[in-house]
Design a protein around this motif. Structure first.
Motif, PDB file in Angstrom:
ATOM      1  N   ARG A 147      75.382 -65.535  -2.378  1.00  0.00           N
ATOM      2  CA  ARG A 147      74.995 -64.453  -3.286  1.00  0.00           C
ATOM      3  C   ARG A 147      74.733 -62.842  -3.448  1.00  0.00           C
ATOM      4  NH1 ARG A 147      71.532 -68.378  -6.074  1.00  0.00           N
ATOM      5  NH2 ARG A 147      72.642 -70.547  -6.441  1.00  0.00           N
ATOM      6  N   GLU A 148      74.473 -62.352  -2.130  1.00  0.00           N
ATOM      7  CA  GLU A 148      73.727 -61.329  -1.548  1.00  0.00           C
ATOM      8  C   GLU A 148      75.137 -60.397  -1.419  1.00  0.00           C
ATOM      9  OE1 GLU A 148      71.514 -57.848  -0.110  1.00  0.00           O
ATOM     10  OE2 GLU A 148      71.010 -60.164  -1.190  1.00  0.00           O
ATOM     11  N   ARG A 149      76.075 -61.416  -0.931  1.00  0.00           N
ATOM     12  CA  ARG A 149      77.404 -60.227  -0.518  1.00  0.00           C
ATOM     13  C   ARG A 149      78.313 -59.876  -1.778  1.00  0.00           C
ATOM     14  NH1 ARG A 149      83.162 -61.775   0.733  1.00  0.00           N
ATOM     15  NH2 ARG A 149      82.471 -63.716  -0.078  1.00  0.00           N
ATOM     16  N   GLN A 150      78.515 -60.977  -3.066  1.00  0.00           N
ATOM     17  CA  GLN A 150      78.404 -60.392  -4.298  1.00  0.00           C
ATOM     18  C   GLN A 150      78.053 -58.995  -4.514  1.00  0.00           C
ATOM     19  OE1 GLN A 150      78.105 -64.630  -5.829  1.00  0.00           O
ATOM     20  NE2 GLN A 150      79.496 -65.141  -4.229  1.00  0.00           N
ATOM     21  N   THR A 151      77.032 -59.768  -4.729  1.00  0.00           N
ATOM     22  CA  THR A 151      76.237 -58.361  -5.361  1.00  0.00           C
ATOM     23  C   THR A 151      76.692 -56.638  -4.894  1.00  0.00           C
ATOM     24  OG1 THR A 151      74.122 -60.089  -5.674  1.00  0.00           O
ATOM     25  CG2 THR A 151      74.050 -57.521  -6.288  1.00  0.00           C
ATOM     26  N   ILE A 152      76.972 -56.874  -3.629  1.00  0.00           N
ATOM     27  CA  ILE A 152      77.139 -55.962  -2.499  1.00  0.00           C
ATOM     28  C   ILE A 152      78.663 -55.643  -3.012  1.00  0.00           C
ATOM     29  CG2 ILE A 152      77.747 -55.023  -0.098  1.00  0.00           C
ATOM     30  CD1 ILE A 152      75.212 -56.755   0.804  1.00  0.00           C
ATOM     31  N   ALA A 153      79.517 -56.443  -3.280  1.00  0.00           N
ATOM     32  CA  ALA A 153      80.505 -56.213  -3.644  1.00  0.00           C
ATOM     33  C   ALA A 153      80.707 -55.553  -4.719  1.00  0.00           C
ATOM     34  CB  ALA A 153      81.065 -57.242  -3.696  1.00  0.00           C
ATOM     35  N   LEU A 154      79.713 -56.109  -5.780  1.00  0.00           N
ATOM     36  CA  LEU A 154      79.584 -55.218  -7.521  1.00  0.00           C
ATOM     37  C   LEU A 154      78.958 -54.067  -6.912  1.00  0.00           C
ATOM     38  CD1 LEU A 154      79.559 -55.872 -10.054  1.00  0.00           C
ATOM     39  CD2 LEU A 154      77.985 -56.863 -10.325  1.00  0.00           C
ATOM     40  N   GLU A 155      77.727 -53.884  -6.330  1.00  0.00           N
ATOM     41  CA  GLU A 155      77.469 -52.515  -6.279  1.00  0.00           C
ATOM     42  C   GLU A 155      77.873 -51.419  -5.336  1.00  0.00           C
ATOM     43  OE1 GLU A 155      74.235 -49.774  -3.304  1.00  0.00           O
ATOM     44  OE2 GLU A 155      74.199 -51.990  -3.589  1.00  0.00           O
ATOM     45  N   ARG A 156      79.827 -51.732  -4.652  1.00  0.00           N
ATOM     46  CA  ARG A 156      80.197 -50.717  -4.087  1.00  0.00           C
ATOM     47  C   ARG A 156      81.562 -50.447  -5.580  1.00  0.00           C
ATOM     48  NH1 ARG A 156      81.785 -54.504   1.578  1.00  0.00           N
ATOM     49  NH2 ARG A 156      79.785 -53.179   2.461  1.00  0.00           N
ATOM     50  N   ALA A 157      81.321 -52.202  -6.667  1.00  0.00           N
ATOM     51  CA  ALA A 157      82.809 -51.192  -6.985  1.00  0.00           C
ATOM     52  C   ALA A 157      82.159 -50.248  -8.175  1.00  0.00           C
ATOM     53  CB  ALA A 157      82.752 -52.940  -7.592  1.00  0.00           C
ATOM     54  N   VAL A 158      80.953 -50.558  -8.157  1.00  0.00           N
ATOM     55  CA  VAL A 158      79.772 -49.376  -9.226  1.00  0.00           C
ATOM     56  C   VAL A 158      80.319 -47.585  -8.231  1.00  0.00           C
ATOM     57  CG1 VAL A 158      78.159 -48.364 -10.396  1.00  0.00           C
ATOM     58  CG2 VAL A 158      78.903 -51.055 -10.545  1.00  0.00           C
ATOM     59  N   ASP A 159      80.077 -47.984  -7.502  1.00  0.00           N
ATOM     60  CA  ASP A 159      80.166 -46.616  -6.475  1.00  0.00           C
ATOM     61  C   ASP A 159      81.697 -46.380  -6.626  1.00  0.00           C
ATOM     62  OD1 ASP A 159      78.498 -44.607  -5.357  1.00  0.00           O
ATOM     63  OD2 ASP A 159      78.956 -45.647  -3.072  1.00  0.00           O
ATOM     64  N   ILE A 160      82.538 -46.990  -6.577  1.00  0.00           N
ATOM     65  CA  ILE A 160      83.850 -46.714  -6.121  1.00  0.00           C
ATOM     66  C   ILE A 160      84.029 -45.861  -7.748  1.00  0.00           C
ATOM     67  CG2 ILE A 160      85.943 -47.320  -6.120  1.00  0.00           C
ATOM     68  CD1 ILE A 160      85.353 -49.068  -3.948  1.00  0.00           C
ATOM     69  N   ALA A 161      83.849 -46.593  -9.178  1.00  0.00           N
ATOM     70  CA  ALA A 161      84.597 -46.585 -10.302  1.00  0.00           C
ATOM     71  C   ALA A 161      83.609 -45.407 -11.242  1.00  0.00           C
ATOM     72  CB  ALA A 161      84.118 -48.405 -11.035  1.00  0.00           C
ATOM     73  N   ARG A 162      82.094 -45.331 -10.886  1.00  0.00           N
ATOM     74  CA  ARG A 162      81.337 -44.424 -11.585  1.00  0.00           C
ATOM     75  C   ARG A 162      81.804 -42.917 -11.341  1.00  0.00           C
ATOM     76  NH1 ARG A 162      76.653 -41.778  -9.439  1.00  0.00           N
ATOM     77  NH2 ARG A 162      77.098 -42.895  -7.688  1.00  0.00           N
ATOM     78  N   PRO A 163      82.126 -42.346 -10.649  1.00  0.00           N
ATOM     79  CA  PRO A 163      82.834 -40.930 -10.707  1.00  0.00           C
ATOM     80  C   PRO A 163      84.440 -41.027 -11.141  1.00  0.00           C
ATOM     81  CG  PRO A 163      83.210 -41.885  -8.476  1.00  0.00           C
ATOM     82  CD  PRO A 163      82.427 -42.667  -8.994  1.00  0.00           C
TER      83      PRO A 163
END
Length: 617
Positions: A147-163
């Protein structure tokens, strides 16, 4: 067509037509583990340890052999061999089924917003393997890591898509994903920054940020400037002795409690009204984001809260399963401009209503009202949860002390010298049970300051006693407003106006919706000749506490009189319950002003009686 394995929310195997298919649960767990780890096979030994633990290997291997037999029989019936078994390994045939957890692996989509949307959808469906509970520490640790790995994956996806977000839909998706990350990781600065940036255009979170930054700044400055040593002694048993000193080693240590979890339940009566549904959806989203920025309360994801609210079965059991401490229940009433939102905060462990308030939702200015309501709600609920959590902690640690404290509080309803002394006696009894009970310390301080009022303000030692107990309350619990409030009142009565303002400002920062604190702050500002600010403060207190005590009205009347607003001053005086006291103020101030007004015959009769009464004293 492949079979589909659903792992987020309920663990299910769906056939080609989308129908749930029976299959051994632990077999599905094995499949989910292999797919989540992007592995085609795994040795039997770690599988047995995962499902049954390491304590009894022989029992685990026996259980695994029985499970494999059941899996083989079921796969034969389905004519689908998802898993195959050798003497030492278990292998997966990935061509026969797909799984929702694949979105988090290397096989997931590469397009940023497509991937982000897919991950958000998974999080909305529920937690990974949410309904699975195995008596294995190995499994529990592995599941937490996944679950921690999945949250980190979501965070990375946010970081990529945000800009890259430019379209309204893309911006909304990034904001929604950041909210999910913040709910899972309350301390995550990336998600907090995304939320703040996403809402800065509407200034929806600036208020929260400024309030709590100011709170931290005031607490830091107080700690640096005060540094008042707390002596180590015991409670005096003499009835009127003010001596109570908290051992420094005990007072300085605050037990670290887990962050309470809150669920916001949408109203159950808004479904037939699309406008109401829009109001509630926007309001709950703003409040949820506000809590994420506050970082002091963990909020259940809105999707999960909605699902629980729709359940017809035992909701209490569902909240217990999700470790929910508090529920904010909401109800809508009225129509159009008369619409109102009723909220009540419920502590689930005892089904206790901690706080309740009704908010007017004016359809004529909906956007501004929604933003204001969301701010007030978030701050009110955060303050009430903190205050209730602190009091509950004292109750759970020492029920006897809490009981004596509650008995003592009853005597504050009617302030007489006998009642104040009874209250003080009960509070000291509470402190004998629990010397660090900060609410009792601050209540004792209040008894001394009130006694100073009732005894013609002649004994300065009473004020010194009030200050002593207020400082000890702060030493026992420096993040509670009550100690600072009592210190501010004692300093005001001693004429130390600057110190009074400083203490009450901090008390208000700690509890922004504590009406009594705001009223005392207004009184101090009036004594400092900051009359306009005093009027604003007391009006805020009256708004929070509409059935205001006479003390609120007295402060409001005095501040308005000082500004030359004699009609407003008289209006507040007319609302004072003890009308003789009110007319005494009218006679002493407003009647003698240059702007004399014509009184009615009834007012003149009352005023004449009041003047006779004053002369009689």
């Amino acid at each position: 067509m492949k079979f589909w394995l659903r792992t987020f929310g309920d663990l299910r195997l769906l056939d080609e037509q989308g129908h749930a298919t029976a299959f051994p649960e632990k077999g599905l767990v094995i499949i989910a583990c292999l797919i989540a780890a992007d592995r085609a096979s795994v040795p039997r030994v770690p599988v047995a340890e995962l499902l049954w633990g390491k304590s009894t290997p022989s029992t685990s291997f026996t259980n695994l052999r029985s499970l494999i037999l059941r899996i083989k029989n079921r796969q034969f019936e389905l004519d689908r061999h998802f898993l195959s078994f050798s003497e030492s390994r278990i292998e997966l045939n990935p061509s026969l089924l797909s799984c929702d957890v694949s979105a988090f692996g290397v096989a997931g989509p590469e397009e940023p917003f497509e991937k982000l949307a897919l991950l958000v959808e998974r999080f909305h469906e529920g937690l990974f393997l949410e309904g699975i509970s195995l008596r294995s520490i190995v499994f529990s640790d592995w599941l937490a890591q996944q679950r921690e790995r999945q949250t980190i994956a979501l965070e990375r996806a946010v970081d990529i898509a945000r800009p890259l977000a430019a379209k309204p839909g893309e911006i909304a998706l990034v904001k929604e994903a950041a909210l999910l990350v913040s709910l899972a990781h309350p301390q995550d600065e990336v998600a907090r920054r995304v939320l703040i940036e996403a809402h800065d255009a509407q200034s929806e979170v600036n208020h929260f940020r400024s309030v709590f930054e100011r709170r931290s700044r005031l607490l830091s400055s107080w700690a640096a400037a005060a540094k008042r040593p707390v002596k180590g002694a015991v409670v005096s048993t003499k009835a009127d002795s003010p001596t109570l000193e908290v051992p420094a080693t005990e007072a300085a240590v605050h037990p670290m409690a887990r962050v309470p979890r809150l669920s916001l339940l949408p109203p159950s009566n808004h479904g037939t009204d699309p406008a109401a549904a829009g109001i509630v959806t926007a309001l709950l989203e703003d409040i949820t984001i506000g809590f994420c920025v506050l970082n002091s309360i963990q909020v259940m994801a809105p999707y999960s809260a909605v699902q629980i609210s729709r359940q017809t079965a035992d909701k209490v059991a569902a909240f217990e399963h999700h470790d929910v401490s508090y529920v904010l229940d909401t109800r809508l009433s009225g129509v159009d401009s008369d619409r109102s939102l009723f909220c009540q905060l419920i502590y689930m462990a005892s089904d206790e209503i901690v706080w309740a308030e009704r908010f007017s939702i004016d359809g004529r200015d909906l956007a501004r009202n929604n933003r204001d309501i969301s701010r007030r709600l978030a701050l009110s609920v955060a303050s009430e949860i903190e205050r209730h959590r602190i009091t509950r902690a004292h109750f759970e640690q020492n029920p006897a002390a809490y009981h004596r404290y509650l008995i003592g509080r009853q005597y504050f309803s009617r302030l007489t010298l006998p009642n104040l002394r009874r209250a003080r006696r009960e509070m000291k009894a509470a402190l004998h049970e629990s010397p660090n009970f900060a609410p009792a310390l601050s209540s004792i301080a209040r008894t001394y300051s009130e006694e100073w009022f009732l005894t013609a303000r002649g004994d300065v030692e009473l004020l010194k006693s009030a200050e002593t107990f207020a400082l000890q309350a702060i030493a026992a619990r420096d993040d509670m407003a009550d100690g600072y409030r009592e210190l501010g009142v004692a300093k005001l009565q001693q004429g130390a106006l600057d110190e009074s303002v400083e203490a009450l400002e901090l008390a208000e920062a700690l509890s922004p919706h504590y009406a009594d604190v705001i009223a005392d702050h207004a009184d101090t500002l009036a004594h400092c000749s900051q009359l306009e600010a005093a009027c604003q403060k007391i009006e805020q207190a009256i708004e929070l506490n509409p059935l205001s005590p006479d003390a609120y009205l007295w402060t409001a009347a005095g501040a308005n009189y000082g500004l030359g607003r004699f009609a407003e001053a008289l209006a507040y005086i007319d609302r004072i319950a003890a009308w003789l006291t009110g007319f005494r103020l009218r006679a002493g101030r407003c009647w003698a002003t240059p702007r004399r007004r014509v009184l009615s015959s009834a007012e003149l009769a009352k005023l004449t009686l009041t003047l006779i009464w004053i002369n009689g004293f």
